[in-house]
Design a protein around this motif. Structure first.
Motif, PDB file in Angstrom:
ATOM      1  N   GLY A  66      -5.658  -5.112 -31.982  1.00  0.00           N
ATOM      2  CA  GLY A  66      -7.073  -5.417 -31.936  1.00  0.00           C
ATOM      3  C   GLY A  66      -7.405  -6.439 -30.869  1.00  0.00           C
ATOM      4  N   LYS A  67      -8.639  -6.384 -30.407  1.00  0.00           N
ATOM      5  CA  LYS A  67      -9.107  -7.294 -29.359  1.00  0.00           C
ATOM      6  C   LYS A  67      -9.487  -8.637 -29.980  1.00  0.00           C
ATOM      7  N   GLY A  93      -6.909   5.052 -29.535  1.00  0.00           N
ATOM      8  CA  GLY A  93      -7.473   3.918 -30.251  1.00  0.00           C
ATOM      9  C   GLY A  93      -7.637   2.687 -29.391  1.00  0.00           C
ATOM     10  N   MET A  94      -7.575   2.857 -28.070  1.00  0.00           N
ATOM     11  CA  MET A  94      -7.726   1.714 -27.171  1.00  0.00           C
ATOM     12  C   MET A  94      -9.196   1.387 -26.917  1.00  0.00           C
ATOM     13  N   TYR A  95      -9.428   0.147 -26.521  1.00  0.00           N
ATOM     14  CA  TYR A  95     -10.762  -0.303 -26.142  1.00  0.00           C
ATOM     15  C   TYR A  95     -11.065   0.135 -24.709  1.00  0.00           C
ATOM     16  N   ALA A  96     -12.359   0.254 -24.398  1.00  0.00           N
ATOM     17  CA  ALA A  96     -12.781   0.605 -23.042  1.00  0.00           C
ATOM     18  C   ALA A  96     -12.807  -0.625 -22.147  1.00  0.00           C
ATOM     19  N   ASP A  97     -12.506  -0.400 -20.866  1.00  0.00           N
ATOM     20  CA  ASP A  97     -12.594  -1.456 -19.844  1.00  0.00           C
ATOM     21  C   ASP A  97     -11.840  -2.711 -20.293  1.00  0.00           C
ATOM     22  N   PHE A  98     -10.566  -2.513 -20.663  1.00  0.00           N
ATOM     23  CA  PHE A  98      -9.813  -3.601 -21.291  1.00  0.00           C
ATOM     24  C   PHE A  98      -8.320  -3.390 -21.060  1.00  0.00           C
ATOM     25  N   THR A 121      -7.690   0.337 -19.431  1.00  0.00           N
ATOM     26  CA  THR A 121      -8.560   1.499 -19.580  1.00  0.00           C
ATOM     27  C   THR A 121      -9.814   1.321 -18.726  1.00  0.00           C
ATOM     28  N   PRO A 122     -10.486   2.425 -18.381  1.00  0.00           N
ATOM     29  CA  PRO A 122     -11.710   2.321 -17.586  1.00  0.00           C
ATOM     30  C   PRO A 122     -12.929   2.044 -18.459  1.00  0.00           C
ATOM     31  N   TYR A 194     -16.103   0.505 -29.694  1.00  0.00           N
ATOM     32  CA  TYR A 194     -15.688   1.856 -29.320  1.00  0.00           C
ATOM     33  C   TYR A 194     -14.164   1.877 -29.173  1.00  0.00           C
ATOM     34  N   ARG A 195     -13.516   2.867 -29.846  1.00  0.00           N
ATOM     35  CA  ARG A 195     -12.053   2.991 -29.778  1.00  0.00           C
ATOM     36  C   ARG A 195     -11.612   4.364 -29.277  1.00  0.00           C
TER      37      ARG A 195
END
Length: 580
Positions: A66-67, A93-98, A121-122, A194-195
């Protein structure tokens, strides 16, 4: 010397540059395994695969961290079939732009090991941004998350109107080719983050040149393999969350305009709600029908069976249609007509309009459930305000609906409401009943629960076949029924939402489903406040405790454009995504 330089230059231009393979070495491995491949299938930019590079890998577990301090981890196991299929370890399940932290534990040649990867990720954005847009992405407002529900993931099946407009139409303006919206499909966690994101451009041609990439992406349902079936316009799909398409195929010849539902049967066939092309009406007219055929399609794309509702039901029954709110009929929303009733003309043009007769939107089937115990299907027909069971023999088994308007044969199939003691409940022809029983009105998702009961999202438009004096008198319910087929009765065993009134009212779309793992009624109101000017339509995710009716989860998502509905939401179970 000048001539020599020129000749050398000419030689360099005309002679192909020959480099050894060593000049372009493969990307280095990120750990003890292979490379990290972002968005491996081009459809899901928040996914990746960690290649196993032919190594003997087993017993894989992935955790996307988690972030921040309060961020939510997403963990799941990866089975041997998934490892082989993806030639690596799927990461979702990754976050965007992170820069995501991903922990992977596995056995390499039988020896347990653990690694931590960092995966960038973009950013993600809506391709259908225009001057009506209120935000880039659909915004999320987390209201309530009770202890024990923090790890829930919700997929939202939503839309954004195409700024080019719907420019597709079949010859003679029939059928539903102009039922067309850009998809917004994503997964959020209970922090409102968003995941996962389905790349819009991969699925939808915003320019409108490719009919195979137009329509409305709808009917997302999970399979036992952890993938998802859905339809969009002229095609049927199956995809997992890495974006890998297991199916990407045209509807069988002679059929078109699939939307609303695609559900897998236990034998692997898929039931799809579509329409018939070049249908011969009894009066000799040839039309394209609208939302009135159920197709059973096998894994090879062959058509196994068809339910033609024009011959099974009565396409001339108009009692419900003439009571509908003209401001919101399916995805066609016109705030200026809120509260006015639909005008139904028997000689109206054919096409995707609310009207009677084959070739018009008289049935509007929006959900299918398969009943294994007797090989039958259960349908929700919005424009008949009816839940209908139909056998393999194409005969109606029963109908949950008010009695008004059915022909003699179908009227005999309408179930008798009873209370918990089996005593008959008196109802008027238009469905006004005593003893706190009510039918469903313009409903969605008539699905079978593990208990054998049926849950339905009762939208509530045209309740009792009329428009109320004031729009704020309307309400939506989650409701559950128990059917006794032998006795021909139906009992209402549970409901929620009536007391929440107009602020919880969803005139169109939406879903409800009983969840046995938490003993909750999950639901999503996809069109709350759809008539409100200057704001995006509210989609409300709820989980309601079955015993106490306490709100365990309430999360709002707002569309990027005014008067634009969401369709459904479903719960995503990480432990099933790649378990095989």
């Amino acid at each position: 010397m000048k001539g020599l330089k020129l000749s050398v230059l000419a030689l360099a231009i005309s002679t192909p540059l020959m480099l050894s393979a060593a000049s372009f070495p493969p990307a280095p491995a990120a750990g003890d395994l292979g490379r990290i491949v972002h968005n491996p299938y081009g459809n899901a930019p928040l996914s990746a695969v960690i290649e196993t590079a032919n190594k003997n890998v087993s017993d894989v577990k992935v955790t996307v961290k988690g972030k921040g301090r309060k961020g939510l981890d997403i963990s799941y196991d990866v089975g041997p079939k998934s490892l082989l299929t993806h030639d690596g370890i799927p990461v979702v399940g990754m976050y965007a732009d992170f820069r995501n932290t991903v922990e992977v534990s596995y056995k390499l040649d039988g020896k347990a090991t653990r690694e931590t990867y960092t995966i960038q990720t973009p950013a993600i954005s809506d391709i259908a941004i225009d001057n009506r847009s209120l935000s880039n992405l659909q915004t999320v407002d987390v209201k309530t998350v009770a202890p024990g529900f923090e790890d829930r993931l919700y997929m939202v099946n939503s839309f954004s109107y195409n700024p080019n407009g719907s420019d597709l139409a079949w010859r003679d303006n029939t059928g539903a080719a102009n039922f067309d919206l850009a998809p917004n499909t994503y997964i959020i966690d209970t922090q409102g983050e968003y995941r996962w994101w389905l790349d819009q451009a991969a699925m939808y041609d915003v320019d409108g040149r490719d009919i195979d990439k137009r329509g409305a992406l709808m009917g997302i349902r999970p399979t036992e393999r952890g993938s998802y079936t859905f339809v969009q316009g002229q095609k049927l799909f199956e995809m997992d969350l890495t974006g890998r398409m297991a199916r990407d195929e045209r509807l069988p010849r002679g059929y078109q305009d699939a939307s609303h539902e695609a559900v897998e049967m236990p034998n692997g066939d898929v039931l799809v709600r579509a329409a018939k092309r070049n249908y011969l009406r009894p009066d000799g007219t040839i039309v394209h029908t609208v939302r009135d055929h159920i197709l059973q399609i096998d894994p090879k794309g062959q058509l196994v069976d068809v339910w033609d509702l024009n011959t099974i039901l009565d396409p001339m029954r108009d009692n419900v249609l003439i009571s509908l709110d003209a401001g919101a009929v399916c995805m066609n929303v016109d705030a200026e007509q809120e509260g006015q009733t639909v005008k139904v003309e028997p000689d109206a043009p054919y096409g995707d309009i609310a009207g009677v007769g084959t070739g018009r939107n008289w049935a509007h089937v929006n959900s299918i459930a398969y009943d294994e115990k007797d090989d039958s299907i259960i349908l929700s027909s919005r424009h008949q305000s009816a839940v209908i069971k139909i056998g393999r023999n194409k005969e109606v088994t029963w109908i949950i609906a008010a009695r008004a308007g059915w022909n003699d044969e179908l009227a005999s199939k309408v179930l008798q409401p009873v209370n918990s003691k089996g005593k008959k409940i008196k109802c008027t022809e238009n469905g006004q009943c005593e003893d706190n029983f009510d039918f469903t009105w313009t409903q969605h998702t008539a699905w079978i629960t593990p208990k054998g009961t049926i849950t339905v999202l009762d939208n509530g438009d045209g309740r009792h076949m009329e428009q109320p004096a004031m729009p704020n008198m309307k309400y939506t319910r989650f409701v559950e029924y128990k059917v006794n087929e032998k006795k021909g009765t139906v009992e209402q065993v549970w409901e929620y939402g009536k007391d929440r009134g107009y602020e919880w009212y969803s005139p169109i779309t939406s879903v409800t489903e009983y969840r046995p793992e938490t003993d909750t009624m999950f639901g999503f109101g996809g069109s709350i406040e759809i008539f409100m000017p200057g704001q995006g339509t509210r989609g409300k995710i709820n989980e309601i405790d079955y015993k106490t009716k306490e709100v365990k989860v309430e999360i709002d998502v707002f569309n990027t454009k005014p008067h634009t509905p969401h369709y459904r939401s479903i719960i995503v179970e990480p432990n099933k995504m790649f378990s095989e």
